[in-house]
Design a protein around this motif. Sequence first.
Motif, short mmCIF file in Angstrom:
data_model
loop_
_atom_site.label_atom_id
_atom_site.label_comp_id
_atom_site.label_asym_id
_atom_site.label_seq_id
_atom_site.Cartn_x
_atom_site.Cartn_y
_atom_site.Cartn_z
N LYS A 174 0.85 -1.18 0.00
CA LYS A 174 0.00 0.00 0.00
C LYS A 174 0.89 1.24 0.00
N THR B 27 1.28 4.16 1.40
CA THR B 27 0.80 4.93 2.55
C THR B 27 1.29 6.37 2.52
N SER C 105 -1.36 8.47 1.24
CA SER C 105 -2.66 8.31 1.89
C SER C 105 -3.31 9.69 2.09
N ILE C 106 -4.60 9.77 1.80
CA ILE C 106 -5.32 11.05 1.94
C ILE C 106 -6.16 11.10 3.22
N LYS C 107 -5.90 10.17 4.13
CA LYS C 107 -6.68 10.10 5.37
C LYS C 107 -6.60 11.40 6.17
N HIS C 108 -5.40 11.98 6.23
CA HIS C 108 -5.20 13.22 7.00
C HIS C 108 -4.91 14.40 6.06
N LYS D 240 -5.97 18.22 7.02
CA LYS D 240 -5.17 18.77 8.10
C LYS D 240 -3.75 19.08 7.64
N THR E 33 5.35 12.51 9.62
CA THR E 33 4.02 12.05 9.16
C THR E 33 4.10 10.77 8.35
N ARG F 92 4.21 10.77 5.31
CA ARG F 92 3.41 11.10 4.13
C ARG F 92 4.01 12.31 3.44
#
Length: 289
Positions: free
Chosen positions: A76, A78, A81-84, A87, A198, A200
């Motif tokens: 994956k 990560t 990742s657009i989870k955060h 913010k 992060t 990310r």
Amino acid sequence: MKATIQSVLFFPITKMIVGIVVCFSLFVAFQNFVSKPLFYGIIQDKSIADPIIHLVSVTVLLLSYYCLFRFYDNRKITELSIKHLPKEMFGGFALGFLTISLTIAILYFLGHFQFFSISAEHYSLKLFGLLMLAALIEDLFFRGIIVRISENWLGTNIALIIGMLFETDHLFNPNANLFSVFFILIWGFTMAMLFVYTKRIWLPFFFHLGWNFAQPFYGSNLTGLDDMGRIIQSKLDGPEIFTGGAVGVEGSIFTALFLLLIGITLYILARKEGKIIRRPARTKRTAIS
């Protein structure tokens, strides 16, 4: 033979080279042979077409990175990742803009920054799109590929040093000087820490974008370039160590200190939260043998 090919193909340095070459090649090819012919053919006004081309280029770059490493690493992705994302997008942009703003505030109170007027006439979406694309290329390749792979391979501390050294390509920017070496190393450290903290790409990317937008916003040169537009018509006048001189306000000692403070704070937080990766023991044994 097959094992040898696999060991070479999946060697960290090989992955860095493949990642950068493949992603950059796809980006350049798509932009020059698809995006530009298509949008220049539809839209005659380049000031409208170019921002669209830059946005498409950003999408292509991210997709090429995602698809390549999804296949290459079989994992994956990560770091995208657009989870955060909300913010990190707003927080990163605000932090980058605020860092430059603090320096401008100090220069104003010291009498080295004069404000005349404000107008968006000398700034365009084309320039902002160009800054966005340049920031993404640097952050995706330096942080997303080089720092990420180095950290997993050699540990966080060595990855930070590698990230700092790769930033020395900025020494070729116009008007770079001796102080630029000091600033560039701090920039590399802090930008790497934004990624390390992060894991990310979004926080360093949007910090970078806010940073790049803030300088022409206040009427400053940007990394030695004086043709990046401006919104506030102003004058910076004073000792080069304070104002940054021809480099721009990012070359100020105040900016460098604020940037270093951010990097050190993130490093301390990362250590407390267990986000600093130690150098794998097997790498140490290999190095000794």
